[in-house]
Design a protein around this motif. Structure first.
Motif, short mmCIF file in Angstrom:
data_model
loop_
_atom_site.label_atom_id
_atom_site.label_comp_id
_atom_site.label_asym_id
_atom_site.label_seq_id
_atom_site.Cartn_x
_atom_site.Cartn_y
_atom_site.Cartn_z
N PHE A 295 -7.48 -18.69 -6.44
CA PHE A 295 -7.31 -17.39 -5.80
C PHE A 295 -8.61 -16.61 -5.63
N SER A 296 -9.72 -17.13 -6.11
CA SER A 296 -10.98 -16.38 -6.07
C SER A 296 -11.37 -15.92 -4.66
N PRO A 297 -11.25 -16.75 -3.60
CA PRO A 297 -11.56 -16.22 -2.25
C PRO A 297 -10.63 -15.08 -1.84
N LEU A 298 -9.34 -15.21 -2.17
CA LEU A 298 -8.38 -14.15 -1.85
C LEU A 298 -8.70 -12.87 -2.60
N LEU A 299 -9.10 -13.00 -3.85
CA LEU A 299 -9.43 -11.83 -4.66
C LEU A 299 -10.60 -11.06 -4.06
N ILE A 300 -11.60 -11.79 -3.61
CA ILE A 300 -12.78 -11.15 -3.01
C ILE A 300 -12.38 -10.42 -1.73
N GLY A 301 -11.57 -11.07 -0.88
CA GLY A 301 -11.13 -10.46 0.37
C GLY A 301 -10.32 -9.19 0.14
N ILE A 306 -9.56 -3.17 -0.04
CA ILE A 306 -9.20 -1.96 -0.80
C ILE A 306 -10.32 -0.94 -0.75
N LYS A 307 -11.55 -1.42 -0.88
CA LYS A 307 -12.71 -0.52 -0.90
C LYS A 307 -12.89 0.17 0.44
N LEU A 308 -12.63 -0.56 1.53
CA LEU A 308 -12.80 0.01 2.86
C LEU A 308 -11.65 0.94 3.24
N ASP A 309 -10.47 0.75 2.65
CA ASP A 309 -9.27 1.50 3.06
C ASP A 309 -9.23 2.91 2.50
N SER A 310 -9.59 3.09 1.24
CA SER A 310 -9.48 4.42 0.64
C SER A 310 -10.50 4.56 -0.48
N PRO A 311 -10.95 5.79 -0.75
CA PRO A 311 -11.94 5.98 -1.82
C PRO A 311 -11.30 5.74 -3.18
N PHE A 359 10.39 4.16 -13.15
CA PHE A 359 10.23 4.96 -11.94
C PHE A 359 10.08 4.03 -10.74
N LYS A 360 11.01 4.11 -9.79
CA LYS A 360 10.96 3.31 -8.58
C LYS A 360 11.31 4.20 -7.39
N MET A 361 10.52 4.10 -6.33
CA MET A 361 10.75 4.89 -5.13
C MET A 361 10.37 4.04 -3.92
N LYS A 362 11.33 3.84 -3.03
CA LYS A 362 11.12 2.89 -1.93
C LYS A 362 10.01 3.33 -0.98
N ASP A 363 10.04 4.57 -0.55
CA ASP A 363 9.01 5.08 0.36
C ASP A 363 8.08 6.01 -0.41
N ASP A 364 7.34 5.45 -1.31
CA ASP A 364 6.44 6.22 -2.17
C ASP A 364 5.24 6.68 -1.35
N PRO A 365 5.04 8.00 -1.18
CA PRO A 365 3.93 8.50 -0.37
C PRO A 365 2.55 8.27 -0.97
N ARG A 366 2.51 7.85 -2.22
CA ARG A 366 1.21 7.65 -2.89
C ARG A 366 0.57 6.32 -2.53
N ILE A 367 1.33 5.40 -1.91
CA ILE A 367 0.82 4.07 -1.60
C ILE A 367 -0.07 4.10 -0.37
N THR A 368 -1.21 3.43 -0.44
CA THR A 368 -2.16 3.37 0.68
C THR A 368 -1.70 2.34 1.72
N ARG A 369 -2.42 2.31 2.86
CA ARG A 369 -2.06 1.35 3.93
C ARG A 369 -2.25 -0.09 3.46
N VAL A 370 -3.40 -0.40 2.90
CA VAL A 370 -3.62 -1.75 2.37
C VAL A 370 -2.70 -1.99 1.18
N GLY A 371 -2.43 -0.95 0.43
CA GLY A 371 -1.54 -1.08 -0.72
C GLY A 371 -0.14 -1.54 -0.34
N LYS A 372 0.37 -1.08 0.83
CA LYS A 372 1.69 -1.51 1.28
C LYS A 372 1.71 -3.01 1.54
N PHE A 373 0.66 -3.52 2.18
CA PHE A 373 0.59 -4.97 2.44
C PHE A 373 0.48 -5.74 1.13
#
Length: 475
Positions: A295-301, A306-311, A359-373
């Motif tokens: 998984f090392s190549p996937l981890l790097i990608g 994540i770094k580019l999507d949000s601070p 705690f589970k919430m289907k449409d959690d507003p705290r999740i980032t765009r990359v985080g959803k994927f």
């Protein structure tokens, strides 16, 4: 008056049931597939291995036949002696299968040395035959097992059975048996509606007409003269099974012992302790190391995305409760905004998990765009391989919960902390986020703890891959 009826114990008049036929067919199919797998393994090893000496698997010389048939006889005999052709769950014990095939290889060496000292076989052929035998037989049995599970889920190849119960036992017995998706209940006999005598002929005739192969007795103390029932069923070719309703200790912890001629159940130590722990831990270390490399190549990608999507940081470390209630930091890819924990307090009223433990919430507003994927494919869990290598987690086990969730535990929930937490488990492959009741989560965790085996870990890992790729129950 002279009774002209034959003795019900006379073996010549016992009949074969459909269940007996299906069981025999299943054994024959397993024997054939195992034989073909082992034969192909040795033939391939003989082809790829170093050709030395006078070792021949196949020979046209009648005076000196080949060794393939003796090899098959020893290997199949070892599997049979280990109960791997039985009609119960032992035939799916993959760890026992590995031991039996390895032992068969050792027996072949000893017999060859004692009875055929002039025959020389290369080390490469011997090693390859062992590896191929393990790979082919394990793969063949796993495919067969998964195929049977799939067909049963579709309602096929289910054994037709009957129930003998008191009225208050019918509902729990039906739920218990139906849950296995292995049986089709065709007849229910209520003990309260029949006379307390030993004449079961009318019921058994009805069972035969419905092609029932086995009868489950769920109220044993209410059946008078059980031996007559057993004889009558045996005469009709119907098997008898006792289901001890109310005895909830797992059968894997028990063994049958005779006490003054009466069978009793003696319970052994629970799994995942002692030698079992080290088997599981060794598997975790080897598998985690391999997965980390793959998984090392996937981890790097993912880290770059994540770094580019949000601070904020790439990884998210949270305190979780693990073995024996010890606290540790779990590693995950960050899928939320950096102030997610503070925002959770404002969202507690929208918690979709019953009981308030998780705690589970289907449409959690705290999740980032990359985080959803990342969450859709559970990729945020991959860094927990580091926790596995550090001995804080296992690949398979109950999920470790945050301090906030554990604070809502009832007393019996802490039983989960008696084993190492896992990256995946029965909860994840049984609906994942679709499970909205914590009691169901706890029940699945306890089912895993009580029934642990190496083969169960393999099944959960394979099922995890299927669930993740299908995105079943993912938030």
């Amino acid at each position: 008056m002279h009774n002209k009826r034959l003795d019900i114990r006379a073996p010549l008049i016992a009949q074969l049931s459909s269940g007996t036929g299906i069981g025999s067919l299943r054994v024959l199919v397993l024997l054939a597939l195992d034989g073909l797998s082992i034969a192909f393994a040795w033939l391939l090893a003989d082809e790829l291995g170093t050709p030395v000496g006078s070792f021949r698997l196949l020979s046209a010389n009648a005076e000196r036949p080949g060794f393939l048939l003796p090899i098959l006889a020893i290997a199949i005999g070892m599997l049979a002696a280990s109960g791997l052709y039985s009609t119960d769950d032992r035939r799916r014990d993959f760890f026992n299968l590995i031991k039996s095939l390895s032992l068969a290889q050792c027996v072949l060496l000893i017999i060859g040395y004692l009875y055929e000292p002039d025959v020389i076989i290369s080390r490469s052929t011997l090693l390859l035959s062992w590896i191929f035998s393990l790979a082919f037989v394990l793969t063949e049995r796993l495919i067969l097992h998964l195929s049977i599970i799939y067909l049963r889920q579709k309602g096929a190849i289910r054994q037709r059975i009957g129930l003998i119960c008191q009225p208050n036992d019918i509902e729990p017995a039906t739920k218990f048996i139906t849950k296995a998706k292995q049986y089709l209940i065709c007849h229910v006999e209520e003990l309260s509606t029949r006379d307390r005598n030993t004449d079961w002929s009318e019921m058994i005739e009805g069972l035969r007409k419905k092609h029932v192969g086995e009868v489950f007795v769920c109220s044993t103390l209410s059946v008078k003269e059980q031996i007559y029932l057993y004889w009558e069923l045996k005469r009709a070719g119907i098997h008898l099974r006792i289901v001890p309703l109310g005895l909830e200790l797992p059968i894997q912890w028990s063994e049958i012992k005779m006490v003054n001629g009466i069978p009793s159940m003696r319970f052994r130590s629970p799994p995942i302790i002692g030698g079992d722990y080290w088997i599981k831990r060794s598997f975790d270390l080897i598998a985690a190391t391999i997965l980390l490399i793959l998984f090392s190549p996937l981890l790097i990608g993912l880290a770059i995305a994540i770094k580019l999507d949000s601070p904020g940081p790439i990884f998210y470390k949270q305190t979780r409760v693990g073995l024996k209630g010890r606290h540790f930091k779990v590693w995950k890819f960050r899928t939320m905004v950096t102030n997610a924990e503070e925002l959770q307090k404002e969202l507690e009223a929208k918690n979709e998990m019953k009981g308030g433990v998780m705690f589970k919430m289907k449409d959690d507003p705290r999740i980032t765009r990359v985080g959803k994927f990342i969450r859709r494919y559970s990729l945020d869990e991959i860094p927990q391989i580091l926790n596995v290598l550090n001995g804080e987690m296992s690949l398979v086990g109950p999920r470790p919960f945050p301090l906030r969730d554990v604070a809502h535990f009832d007393e019996h929930h802490f039983m989960r902390h008696e084993v190492l937490p896992g990256i995946t488990g029965l909860w994840q492959v049984s609906g994942r986020s679709d499970v909205v009741d914590f009691d169901d989560v706890f029940r699945l965790d306890m089912t895993y703890i009580q029934n642990w085996s190496v083969s169960l870990d393999f099944q959960i890992l394979f099922q995890t891959v299927k669930v993740v790729l299908a995105k079943e129950g993912a938030y």
